[in-house]
Design an enzyme around this catalytic site. Sequence first.
Site, PDB file in Angstrom:
ATOM      1  NE  ARG A  93      57.127 -70.147  16.733  1.00  0.00           N
ATOM      2  CZ  ARG A  93      57.910 -69.821  15.711  1.00  0.00           C
ATOM      3  NH1 ARG A  93      57.922 -70.555  14.622  1.00  0.00           N
ATOM      4  NH2 ARG A  93      58.690 -68.750  15.779  1.00  0.00           N
TER       5      ARG A  93
ATOM      6  CE  LYS B 175      60.021 -74.984  12.295  1.00  0.00           C
ATOM      7  NZ  LYS B 175      59.914 -75.467  13.684  1.00  0.00           N
TER       8      LYS B 175
END
Length: 276
Positions: A255, A221
Site C-alpha cells: 500500500r 511512515k
Amino acid sequence: MLVLHCGRFSLSLERPQVMGVVNVTPDSFSDGGCWGTPAAAIAHAQRLLEEGADLLDIGGESTRPGAPEVGVEEELARVLPVVQALRDCGRPLSVDTRKPPVMRAVLEAGADMINDVSGFRDPAAIGVVAPSACAVCVMHMQGEPSTMQHAPVYRDVVREVKRMLYGRIEALAAAGVARERCVIDPGIGFGKTPSHNVALLRALGELTALGVPVMVGVSRKSLIGALTGRPTGDRLAGSVAAALAAIEAGARIVRVHDVAATRDAIAVWQALRAPT
Ligand code: HH2
C-alpha cells in the site's frame, strides 16, 4: 495460482500488487489536504491508475496517531463521490473505513474491498461484509488511533499480531467470509514502536504461514523517518526500499502513496534478482 476474490475482480497475486493510496482528508499524515475534495481525489486517483496502480484504497478518515474521529455523514461525503466516479475504472476499489454504515454504502456504490484498520473488531462490520463478494483487509492495531502510540507494549509482537490476525480470520470465516476473500496486514505504525515494526517486517514469513495473502503499508511512515532521519515529504527512497523488503519477505500487496516509483523499483528488482 494465488488469486484474491475481490468484488467484481479476481486479482492474481502472482506478481506483487501495488495499491495506490487516495486520501480524501484534510489531515492525513503525509498528504492531508492535498486531495481533500472529491474532485481533487478523483484526479489524483486517475493519475495513480496511469502510473500503474493495480488497485486503489480510498480513505475519508485519517488514522494517524492522535487523529480525531470523523462522523459517518462526513466520511461518506468524502469517499462516496470518489467511489461513484471511479467504479468503472477497470481496477478494484478498496475503501479504508472502520464504520459499518460507511462499508454498507460504499459496497452498494461498487467498492470491491473493505480495508478496516481495526481488523473487523466490530461484529456489525462483519455483518456488512459477509453477504457481499468484497475482499477484506484485516489489519492489526493495538488500541485506537487517538492513543495507540502512547506506550505500545507487547511481550512478543510477532506472536501477538499473528494470533490476533488468525482470530479475526476465524471470526470472518465463521460468518461466511472465505479465506479467498481475505488479506492480512500487520499494521505498521499502528500501536507499535520502530523496533516492533522492524520485528514484524522481518517476520512477515510467519504471517504468510497463516495461508492468507499479506499486505504491508509502510509508505512514508514514521519508521522510514526513524531509519533515515527524513521528514514525511522526503521519504520516497526509504519507502520504496521498505516496499521491496516487504515483498522479499512475502508481502503480496504493498500500500503506497508513490505508485510510479514503487512499480519501477519492483520491475527492476524482479528482473535482476536470481531466480529462486
Ligand atoms: N496505513 C494507513 C491507513 N490505512 N490500511 C492498511 N491496511 N495498512 C496500513 O498500513 C494503513 C492503512 C496510514 O496511511 P495514510 O492513509 O496515508 O494516512 P492517514 O491514516 O493519516 O490518512
